[in-house]
Enzyme design. Sequence first.
Site, PDB file in Angstrom:
ATOM      1  N   HIS A 179      12.550  49.306  69.728  1.00  0.00           N
ATOM      2  CA  HIS A 179      12.946  50.514  70.447  1.00  0.00           C
ATOM      3  C   HIS A 179      14.378  50.381  70.936  1.00  0.00           C
ATOM      4  O   HIS A 179      14.807  49.311  71.390  1.00  0.00           O
ATOM      5  CB  HIS A 179      12.016  50.778  71.635  1.00  0.00           C
ATOM      6  CG  HIS A 179      12.100  52.188  72.138  1.00  0.00           C
ATOM      7  ND1 HIS A 179      13.108  52.606  72.975  1.00  0.00           N
ATOM      8  CD2 HIS A 179      11.323  53.283  71.890  1.00  0.00           C
ATOM      9  CE1 HIS A 179      12.928  53.899  73.242  1.00  0.00           C
ATOM     10  NE2 HIS A 179      11.870  54.323  72.591  1.00  0.00           N
ATOM     11  N   HIS A 180      15.125  51.491  70.846  1.00  0.00           N
ATOM     12  CA  HIS A 180      16.547  51.440  71.166  1.00  0.00           C
ATOM     13  C   HIS A 180      16.823  51.188  72.639  1.00  0.00           C
ATOM     14  O   HIS A 180      17.935  50.794  73.015  1.00  0.00           O
ATOM     15  CB  HIS A 180      17.222  52.747  70.746  1.00  0.00           C
ATOM     16  CG  HIS A 180      18.512  52.541  70.025  1.00  0.00           C
ATOM     17  ND1 HIS A 180      19.417  51.568  70.383  1.00  0.00           N
ATOM     18  CD2 HIS A 180      19.051  53.173  68.955  1.00  0.00           C
ATOM     19  CE1 HIS A 180      20.452  51.621  69.570  1.00  0.00           C
ATOM     20  NE2 HIS A 180      20.257  52.571  68.690  1.00  0.00           N
ATOM     21  N   SER A 181      15.836  51.371  73.497  1.00  0.00           N
ATOM     22  CA  SER A 181      16.047  51.107  74.920  1.00  0.00           C
ATOM     23  C   SER A 181      16.191  49.613  75.201  1.00  0.00           C
ATOM     24  O   SER A 181      16.675  49.224  76.267  1.00  0.00           O
ATOM     25  CB  SER A 181      14.883  51.673  75.746  1.00  0.00           C
ATOM     26  OG  SER A 181      13.658  51.066  75.374  1.00  0.00           O
TER      27      SER A 181
END
Length: 406
Positions: A179-181
């Site tokens: 996930h890009h977070s």
Amino acid sequence: MPISMAMEKGDLRVRTKAPTTSTAEYSNDRDHGDEDDAAWMKETEEEEPLSPWGRLYHMSCLSTSVVVLSGFATKIDVDVLKERMVTLIRHPRFSSKLFRCWMSRRGEKERWVRTKVNSDDHFIVQDLDQDIENPDKFVNDYASDLSSTPFDLSKPLWEFHVLNIKISNAESVGIFKIHHSLGDGMSLVALVFSCSRKSSSPEELPSIPTSSTKRVAKSAHGALYRFLIAIWLILRLVSLDDIKLVKNETNTTVNDVVVGLTNAALSRYLHVMPGDHRRRKICVRASIAVNARKIIGVQFLASMLYGFMSNTTMMLSTVTGPAEEVDFCGHRVAYICATSRSAGGHPPGLMIHYMSYMNKMSVAVCANQDLIPDPHKILDEVEESLKLMKNAVLQRKQSKKGLLST
């Protein structure tokens, strides 16, 4: 008495106490009062809040994943993979899960909470038929479907998918979905490379070539490509040596050649595609988002970026990979490609992503099938355009030699 339950996808549950084990408890019976707020903040001092960009990537309209495809020269030994990735799994970002909590005066709070990682939940091994008719297409389709599937928020936000199937360029494929977070694209790819070693020197980390040329608006460019939605995700390998040949003869950079190559390929693609587009004037523009206004909250930033993306149809991204052959967790890497994909409702469009590794350049096309039903033709035109550029510079070199000899 609060009701304990697991946090399911899409739910915002209120937690009355920070989890101290891998089974976090959530409740939705009430919000926190001032006393509960203070107690909760004290209990979660060692936890880490999401950064503004991390919160942005968790909004439904911009939820984005980084997908790294690696082709290996041998079949993947899952036990060896798990053993070699222990250090990476212990990294705070890979051993924390997201929780959200609504507090009376502070609004919604999102934080990373450390948890015990069950590797079986993150390593997904597919039992595949080795006689699949078109294994390359199967891998492309698998990656496309995987990248559009939302994460399960009850566990750390990463997965490694094992596809022990022979394709044209490798004996097996591993797909790392993150996930890009957890971080920006470059830092996540660098973190993955931290599990790699030079094949020629197993104790050394891979080296990434650097350029003395100044990169203009690098951060803005890096922020742009992460918001693309795509249905198709297909991959092709071209010669990095051919790209460098053109670069050297034209006294430019690899990025300059890649931009020119993409421009030529799209021009050729638009010329041969069916329809009445040739009777219309088509203008293709490149754009960089620059904001001079004061940012007021994540919601405002998300709205602004989504509005920008709604008027953007194509993006281009490049990443420099290792110059020498590397082993990832004991497995020889044949090729590697990194791209990103949204599970939210981003505007449709096209992304072409380039990543170098040894003497090859991987070219990944992410495209919406309603706009581009035949993305493989774009890759055909990339290959053909590079061939034409190479032939042109070779003829130029030959002409120079002829002039010098006379």
